[in-house]
Write a protein that holds these residues in place. Structure first.
Motif, PDB file in Angstrom:
ATOM      1  N   LYS A   5       0.834  -1.220   0.000  1.00  0.00           N
ATOM      2  CA  LYS A   5       0.000   0.000   0.000  1.00  0.00           C
ATOM      3  C   LYS A   5       0.861   1.261   0.000  1.00  0.00           C
ATOM      4  N   ASP A   6       2.099   1.122   0.454  1.00  0.00           N
ATOM      5  CA  ASP A   6       2.971   2.296   0.630  1.00  0.00           C
ATOM      6  C   ASP A   6       3.977   2.466  -0.499  1.00  0.00           C
ATOM      7  N   LEU A   7       3.834   1.670  -1.566  1.00  0.00           N
ATOM      8  CA  LEU A   7       4.861   1.718  -2.622  1.00  0.00           C
ATOM      9  C   LEU A   7       5.100   3.132  -3.126  1.00  0.00           C
ATOM     10  N   ASP A   8       4.022   3.907  -3.240  1.00  0.00           N
ATOM     11  CA  ASP A   8       4.187   5.269  -3.762  1.00  0.00           C
ATOM     12  C   ASP A   8       4.838   6.211  -2.756  1.00  0.00           C
ATOM     13  N   LEU A  66      12.038   4.902  -4.812  1.00  0.00           N
ATOM     14  CA  LEU A  66      11.468   4.295  -6.029  1.00  0.00           C
ATOM     15  C   LEU A  66      11.159   5.336  -7.094  1.00  0.00           C
ATOM     16  N   SER A  67      11.159   6.611  -6.706  1.00  0.00           N
ATOM     17  CA  SER A  67      10.670   7.629  -7.637  1.00  0.00           C
ATOM     18  C   SER A  67      11.565   7.773  -8.865  1.00  0.00           C
ATOM     19  N   ASN A  68      12.806   7.308  -8.800  1.00  0.00           N
ATOM     20  CA  ASN A  68      13.691   7.420  -9.965  1.00  0.00           C
ATOM     21  C   ASN A  68      13.638   6.222 -10.898  1.00  0.00           C
ATOM     22  N   LEU A  69      12.850   5.207 -10.557  1.00  0.00           N
ATOM     23  CA  LEU A  69      12.853   3.997 -11.383  1.00  0.00           C
ATOM     24  C   LEU A  69      11.942   4.158 -12.600  1.00  0.00           C
ATOM     25  N   THR A  70      12.162   3.331 -13.606  1.00  0.00           N
ATOM     26  CA  THR A  70      11.377   3.445 -14.838  1.00  0.00           C
ATOM     27  C   THR A  70       9.932   3.009 -14.591  1.00  0.00           C
ATOM     28  N   TYR A  71       9.073   3.469 -15.486  1.00  0.00           N
ATOM     29  CA  TYR A  71       7.657   3.127 -15.393  1.00  0.00           C
ATOM     30  C   TYR A  71       7.469   1.607 -15.451  1.00  0.00           C
ATOM     31  N   ASP A  72       8.181   0.950 -16.371  1.00  0.00           N
ATOM     32  CA  ASP A  72       8.030  -0.501 -16.544  1.00  0.00           C
ATOM     33  C   ASP A  72       8.394  -1.266 -15.274  1.00  0.00           C
ATOM     34  N   LEU A  73       9.467  -0.827 -14.652  1.00  0.00           N
ATOM     35  CA  LEU A  73       9.908  -1.497 -13.430  1.00  0.00           C
ATOM     36  C   LEU A  73       8.862  -1.384 -12.327  1.00  0.00           C
ATOM     37  N   ILE A  74       8.350  -0.161 -12.174  1.00  0.00           N
ATOM     38  CA  ILE A  74       7.355   0.075 -11.128  1.00  0.00           C
ATOM     39  C   ILE A  74       6.067  -0.696 -11.430  1.00  0.00           C
ATOM     40  N   PHE A  75       5.703  -0.709 -12.714  1.00  0.00           N
ATOM     41  CA  PHE A  75       4.489  -1.430 -13.099  1.00  0.00           C
ATOM     42  C   PHE A  75       4.650  -2.922 -12.774  1.00  0.00           C
TER      43      PHE A  75
END
Ligand SMILES: *Cc1c(COP(=O)(O)O)cnc(C)c1O
Ligand code: SF4
Length: 447
Positions: A13-16, A21-30
């Motif tokens: 729930k706290d990932l955001d 994590l804010s510097n990682l790519t969209y694909d990685l986070i997805f």
């Protein structure tokens, strides 16, 4: 001196809210978000701030140790869940999809559920597994979580809420009753989850009774833990750190061996100031620290990593104990290493270290019949074979009776092994089946 730290947990729930994590790519986070729906996820501020190398994502082994990633899902599972999310299916539907995927991942490997649970009379003893004559595992009910979760953990299903903690002790403490009468038992191993997540006052209620005279047959108390890796401040600056250390001293003063069975997957976990401080403090209580880990693809599947890890451990006064083969559950396809590769890593690390590191045994598989080590390969009468050996057996008489399986360089788990020399079964199979049948019958009788 290490500065104090207070633990802060982050779950899916706290990932955001995890700044790193804010510097990682969209694909990685997805991918991370999809995988975190299936696998348990929990991390703390020490792991984020001191353990993970954020300059080296996604390859950093400490990152892979705790962050689920898209690749950890099998392709068809990844697509199924991606589709469910993209179609914005109702939460209940997504949950159902997730649950189906989980059931596909062998959530309860190797008869852990039933075959090892003992009885007193007609009642099962909750929170206890007794598989090998001398050693009883105890799962304290308040210790069934961890300071951070490992992506490869074979107990992942429990943390994903799939087993209702049916392994854990209940209020009655019947496990003590059980132990009192088991005079062959010399070792009690508290495990979890991680028993070191318990408050000192709680841990005491499990450990201290074993110091009394009626448990004089219990010589060795072991605590299985990854706290030195995930929360070394447990021994440094938690509000009950001093009480924990006092408890350790008390066990040692009572004339028992206190073994911290530490779980280290990579030398990096030994490399922070806080971890080193924790190791020093624990050892100063008279407790011994032993180490174990599976070989994990993408995390530690290299000779260099193991060589350096064992070397560092011995230098820090830690005794290398077991190298395991990763069990066939969860993200096994991602972490699995062929037996031949694990053996090669073991040999190439072990053979370059002095005798003080050669206390380690393995690579070993904790399978239904016992702990089975791959001792090596050999050619016998023109046939290439694996030489195997029980380090622990459901029947103690199986131990140290070398046996042979057909060589196959792709095999990753025990159930794929075939007896060598054209034989139809391994020497222990008939007896194992008898033992398991008897167990199943006992259980039926109990209902
Ligand atoms: C590994 C294990 C033990 C402990 O075995 P040791 O060889 O004494 O360390 C005990 N019970 C179970 C079920 C195990 O898997
Ligand atoms: S600390 Fe141990 S029990 Fe907890 S997730 Fe990691 S391997 Fe599993």
């Amino acid at each position: 001196m290490v500065k104090r730290k207070e633990i802060k947990y982050y779950t899916k729930k706290d990932l955001d809210r995890i700044p790193q994590l804010s510097n990682l790519t969209y694909d990685l986070i997805f991918g991370l978000k999809l995988a975190a729906k299936v696998f348990p996820f929990r991390v703390n501020n020490y792991v984020l701030e001191e353990l993970i190398d954020w300059e080296n994502i996604p390859d950093d082994p400490m990152f892979r140790l705790v962050f689920p990633m898209g690749e950890m899902l099998e392709t068809q599972h990844f697509h199924t869940i991606k589709e469910a999310v993209e179609k914005e299916l109702p939460a209940g539907e997504i949950k159902k999809t997730v649950q189906e995927i989980r059931y596909d991942l062998n959530p309860h490997p190797d008869g852990q559920l039933t075959a090892n649970i003992p009885l007193i009379g007609n009642e099962i003893v909750r929170g206890v597994q007794h598989k090998y004559r001398e050693t009883v595992l105890v799962f304290p009910s308040s210790g069934q979580t961890c300071h951070s979760y490992c992506t490869f953990c074979f107990r992942w299903a429990q943390f994903a809420g799939m087993s209702n903690l049916k392994f854990a002790t209940d209020g009655s403490r019947r496990f003590q009753e059980y132990l009192r009468h088991q005079k062959d038992v010399t070792d009690v191993l508290f495990t979890g989850g991680d028993p070191m997540v318990m408050k000192a006052s709680k841990l005491k209620t499990y450990v201290e009774p074993l110091l009394s005279n009626e448990f004089s047959h219990i010589q060795n108390i072991r605590i299985g833990t990854k706290s030195i890796s995930y929360w070394p401040y447990r021994y440094i600056s938690d509000e009950d750190s001093a009480e924990i250390l006092k408890l350790f001293e008390k066990v040692v003063d009572a004339g028992k061996h206190l073994a911290i069975m530490a779980h280290f997957n990579h030398w990096r976990e030994l490399d922070t100031d806080a971890a080193r401080e924790a190791i020093k403090i624990i050892r100063s209580t008279g407790a011994e620290i032993r180490s174990q880990s599976p070989v994990l693809n993408h995390i530690n599947a290299s000779t260099q990593v193991w060589r350096k890890m064992w070397k560092e451990q011995v230098k820090l006064g830690i005794v290398p104990y077991y190298m395991f083969i990763e069990r066939d559950t969860g993200a096994h396809h991602y972490f699995a290493v062929p037996l031949t590769k694990a053996l090669k890593i073991f040999r190439e690390a072990y053979s370059h270290l002095s005798g003080l590191s050669r206390t380690v045994r393995g690579p070993s598989m904790s399978a239904t019949p016992g702990k089975i080590a791959i001792e090596g390969t050999a050619e016998i009468n023109g046939e290439k074979v694996f030489v195997l050996n029980f380090l622990q057996g459901r029947n103690p008489d199986w131990v140290k009776r070398p046996f042979f399986a057909e060589y196959d360089e792709n095999i990753t788990w025990f159930n794929e092994l075939r007896p060598a020399f054209g034989e139809s079964k391994f020497f222990f199979e008939d007896e194992l089946n008898k033992i398991l049948k008897r167990k199943a019958l006992e259980e039926k009788l109990v209902g």
